[in-house]
Design a protein around this motif. Structure first.
Motif, PDB file in Angstrom:
ATOM      1  N   VAL A 267       5.590  -3.750  24.305  1.00 16.04           N
ATOM      2  CA  VAL A 267       6.170  -4.643  23.845  1.00 16.04           C
ATOM      3  C   VAL A 267       6.395  -6.241  24.387  1.00 16.04           C
ATOM      4  O   VAL A 267       5.855  -7.189  23.856  1.00 16.04           O
ATOM      5  CB  VAL A 267       7.782  -4.306  23.430  1.00 16.04           C
ATOM      6  CG1 VAL A 267       8.511  -5.533  23.086  1.00 16.04           C
ATOM      7  CG2 VAL A 267       7.970  -3.303  22.574  1.00 16.04           C
ATOM      8  N   VAL A 268       6.507  -6.044  25.650  1.00 14.95           N
ATOM      9  CA  VAL A 268       6.569  -7.039  26.606  1.00 14.95           C
ATOM     10  C   VAL A 268       5.095  -7.793  26.651  1.00 14.95           C
ATOM     11  O   VAL A 268       4.633  -9.092  26.489  1.00 14.95           O
ATOM     12  CB  VAL A 268       7.214  -7.015  27.737  1.00 14.95           C
ATOM     13  CG1 VAL A 268       7.084  -8.281  28.647  1.00 14.95           C
ATOM     14  CG2 VAL A 268       8.506  -6.867  27.656  1.00 14.95           C
ATOM     15  N   ALA A 269       4.178  -7.017  26.750  1.00 13.28           N
ATOM     16  CA  ALA A 269       2.772  -7.385  26.886  1.00 13.28           C
ATOM     17  C   ALA A 269       2.311  -8.025  25.452  1.00 13.28           C
ATOM     18  O   ALA A 269       1.232  -8.853  25.620  1.00 13.28           O
ATOM     19  CB  ALA A 269       1.717  -6.289  27.209  1.00 13.28           C
ATOM     20  N   GLY A 270       3.080  -7.826  24.425  1.00  7.78           N
ATOM     21  CA  GLY A 270       2.512  -8.209  23.149  1.00  7.78           C
ATOM     22  C   GLY A 270       3.208  -9.400  22.712  1.00  7.78           C
ATOM     23  O   GLY A 270       3.049  -9.929  21.428  1.00  7.78           O
ATOM     24  N   ILE A 271       4.298  -9.953  23.639  1.00  4.78           N
ATOM     25  CA  ILE A 271       4.979 -11.050  22.935  1.00  4.78           C
ATOM     26  C   ILE A 271       4.227 -12.292  22.827  1.00  4.78           C
ATOM     27  O   ILE A 271       3.404 -12.767  23.881  1.00  4.78           O
ATOM     28  CB  ILE A 271       6.203 -11.251  24.051  1.00  4.78           C
ATOM     29  CG1 ILE A 271       7.361 -10.265  24.070  1.00  4.78           C
ATOM     30  CG2 ILE A 271       6.809 -12.531  23.768  1.00  4.78           C
ATOM     31  CD1 ILE A 271       8.308 -10.095  24.803  1.00  4.78           C
ATOM     32  N   PRO A 272       4.252 -13.040  21.748  1.00 10.65           N
ATOM     33  CA  PRO A 272       3.364 -14.085  21.783  1.00 10.65           C
ATOM     34  C   PRO A 272       3.998 -15.333  22.503  1.00 10.65           C
ATOM     35  O   PRO A 272       5.248 -15.698  21.985  1.00 10.65           O
ATOM     36  CB  PRO A 272       3.350 -14.255  20.152  1.00 10.65           C
ATOM     37  CG  PRO A 272       4.614 -13.645  19.640  1.00 10.65           C
ATOM     38  CD  PRO A 272       4.964 -12.498  20.609  1.00 10.65           C
ATOM     39  N   TYR A 273       3.535 -15.971  22.977  1.00  7.28           N
ATOM     40  CA  TYR A 273       3.782 -17.076  24.047  1.00  7.28           C
ATOM     41  C   TYR A 273       2.995 -18.293  24.086  1.00  7.28           C
ATOM     42  O   TYR A 273       1.977 -18.187  24.005  1.00  7.28           O
ATOM     43  CB  TYR A 273       4.423 -16.690  25.618  1.00  7.28           C
ATOM     44  CG  TYR A 273       3.395 -16.346  26.556  1.00  7.28           C
ATOM     45  CD1 TYR A 273       3.126 -17.311  27.545  1.00  7.28           C
ATOM     46  CD2 TYR A 273       2.727 -15.050  26.203  1.00  7.28           C
ATOM     47  CE1 TYR A 273       2.014 -17.080  27.931  1.00  7.28           C
ATOM     48  CE2 TYR A 273       1.841 -14.811  27.356  1.00  7.28           C
ATOM     49  CZ  TYR A 273       1.334 -15.630  28.245  1.00  7.28           C
ATOM     50  OH  TYR A 273       0.229 -15.257  29.086  1.00  7.28           O
ATOM     51  N   GLY A 274       3.684 -19.490  24.279  1.00  4.29           N
ATOM     52  CA  GLY A 274       2.790 -20.616  24.382  1.00  4.29           C
ATOM     53  C   GLY A 274       3.170 -21.805  23.632  1.00  4.29           C
ATOM     54  O   GLY A 274       4.283 -22.109  23.863  1.00  4.29           O
ATOM     55  N   ASP A 275       2.085 -22.382  22.934  1.00  2.00           N
ATOM     56  CA  ASP A 275       2.797 -23.460  22.071  1.00  2.00           C
ATOM     57  C   ASP A 275       3.846 -23.381  21.276  1.00  2.00           C
ATOM     58  O   ASP A 275       3.929 -22.569  20.283  1.00  2.00           O
ATOM     59  CB  ASP A 275       1.385 -23.710  21.292  1.00  2.00           C
ATOM     60  CG  ASP A 275       1.540 -25.127  20.149  1.00  2.00           C
ATOM     61  OD1 ASP A 275       2.571 -25.958  20.780  1.00  2.00           O
ATOM     62  OD2 ASP A 275       0.800 -25.338  19.626  1.00  2.00           O
TER      63      ASP A 275
END
Length: 489
Positions: free
Chosen positions: A317-325
């Motif tokens: 779950v945490v590895a797949g969290i979309p982050y950034g812009d």
């Protein structure tokens, strides 16, 4: 997602006028996702704050705001209309200055509070129990008795940077509906949403001069004038527990009343009968807005009997969290609001590693994002609940997984915290989940994903998470005084 252009308001609102700072100075508003200067805002001084306090005091003592309920309701409705007319500009502005993922502006960051933070208190002006009768007294002759609720007076409202518009309107609605005046001090990291509100008040409502004042400043000591000045009757503060304690200490000289909504270290208890595949993906919400939310459930409590299974799911779950812009609709976790905040979060991560917690995902600055104050979504497992990671509010996208033995042990761990703001319990049995929720010492708690949020819902915490409640009937009463009357029958 392409957001609309917006024109920020750089001026302060003092005594009904949009003004520059008294010394002409400004400070930069910086985009945390790009580190670029967005523009400037007037840098309010102590003299500006003193003028605003004086205006709020006069407007309360000499004007009709405290007594004309119908007028107050009309003005709040005017402000609601004005805010709705600039909803999309405000959305773009919040993404730019707070770094909030744009998807969140369709929920708690903008659209949810815009729907009811002003409209519910405005409607309650007519429904609130302003006066109630008591049975006749007979101590020294028969007497009529009544209890009356009255506005407190001039309020100092100090707002944080994580959900700036949401917190601001959820303060202004009850404060103004109950007949008080206010000086609003926004966080220096996110001033424009507040100064925009000041412009809308000045240009599109009949709210009298001095009833609402907005003083932005890069100097935190300018805000402290509100705490020190005897003309301010109550401080309404949302922010860190450390600052909340300082406000209580500094306000003691004038016996200042306080409403404090402070930090949290909420626990998510997942029972051994829960559907892990359905429940545990929701733990990723704790990384929403880069973990910059006081009620986020950052301690994940898993039963030892299914611990390895839970850790495996959470890792994915945490590895797949979309982050950034933050302008990307798919982003859940954007930047930290400042370089200072990023460095604080990194220091928590480094200490957790040194203390022996096992890092399985994230743990630092993402290599592919060379600009912006980002921290990777981070997962620690095998965390000791007595460690700093479990006891201190990180305010970043960092989850701590803690094993427990049975229901009693889960409750013990959840309550073994200086905080008591929120939490969650998940079980295949609603009855079991409700029973556990009743034993958790927090001001709010979700059961099997139930959401308690709303302008009619009293929000606040136990222990170091604060004093009082924001919203709901309890939140309206926070901004009133109680007067007891007696007269011959």
């Amino acid at each position: 997602m392409t957001l609309p252009a917006f024109t920020p308001e750089p001026r302060l609102l003092i005594d009904g006028k949009l003004v520059e700072s008294s010394d002409g100075s400004t400070f930069d508003n910086v985009n945390p996702a790009t580190e670029e200067v967005l523009g400037q805002v007037a840098n309010g001084t102590k003299a500006d704050m003193q003028r605003a306090i004086g205006a709020a005091r006069r407007a309360f003592d000499e004007g009709v705001w405290a007594t004309d309920r119908a007028f107050r309701r009309r003005c709040l409705e005017q402000l609601q209309t004005a805010l709705e007319s600039e909803r999309e500009q405000l959305r773009a502005e919040l993404v730019a200055e707070a770094g909030t993922p744009v998807a969140l502006t369709y929920a708690a960051q903008l659209d949810w509070p815009l729907a009811d933070a002003l409209t519910w208190p405005a409607a309650m002006i007519d429904e609130f129990e302003w006066e109630r009768e008591l049975p006749d007294g007979n101590l020294m002759g028969r007497a009529k008795r009544a209890v009356r609720k009255e506005p407190i007076g001039a309020i100092g409202a100090v707002v944080p940077w994580n959900f700036p518009f949401e917190v601001t309107v959820n303060k202004l609605g009850p404060i103004l509906a109950m007949g008080n005046t206010v000086v609003l001090k926004p966080a220096p990291d996110t001033p424009w949403n507040a100064t925009r509100l000041g412009r809308l008040i000045a240009e599109h409502t009949e709210i009298p001069a001095g009833v609402v004042n907005v003083v932005a400043s890069a100097d935190h000591l300018v805000g402290e004038e509100l705490t020190l000045d005897p003309r301010i009757d109550l401080i309404s503060f949302t922010g860190s527990t450390t600052t909340g304690k300082r406000i209580m200490e500094r306000g003691a000289a004038t016996l200042k009343r306080v409403f404090l909504e402070l930090g949290g270290k909420s626990a998510m208890i997942v029972c051994d009968d829960a559907d892990f595949a359905a429940v545990l993906p929701g733990a990723g919400i704790a990384c929403m807005h880069a973990g910059q939310g006081c009620a986020l459930q950052t301690r994940i409590l898993l039963p030892r009997s299914r611990y390895a299974e839970g850790v495996e799911i959470l890792t994915q779950v945490v590895a797949g969290i979309p982050y950034g812009d933050p302008t990307d609709l798919g982003t859940l976790s954007g930047p930290q609001v400042s370089a200072l905040q990023r460095d604080r979060v990194q220091a928590h991560i480094d200490r957790a590693i040194a203390d022996g917690a096992r890092l399985v995902v994230g743990g630092g600055r993402p290599a592919h994002l060379t600009r912006g104050w980002f921290i990777e979504p981070t997962l620690f497992v095998d965390v000791d609940n007595s460690s700093a990671l479990a006891q201190q509010e990180v305010f970043g996208p960092v989850l701590a997984v803690i094993p427990y033995d049975d229901d009693a042990d889960a409750v013990r761990i959840a309550n073994d915290s200086p905080y008591g703001l929120s939490g969650g319990v998940y079980s295949a049995s609603t009855e079991r989940a409700l029973r556990l929720a009743g034993q958790i010492r927090t001001g709010s708690i979700g059961v099997n994903g139930g959401l308690w949020y709303g302008a009619d819902a009293p929000y606040g915490g136990y222990r170091s998470s604060g004093i009082g409640r924001q919203n709901g009937i309890e939140g309206l009463e926070m901004y009133t005084e109680t007067k007891l009357l007696g007269w011959p029958a």
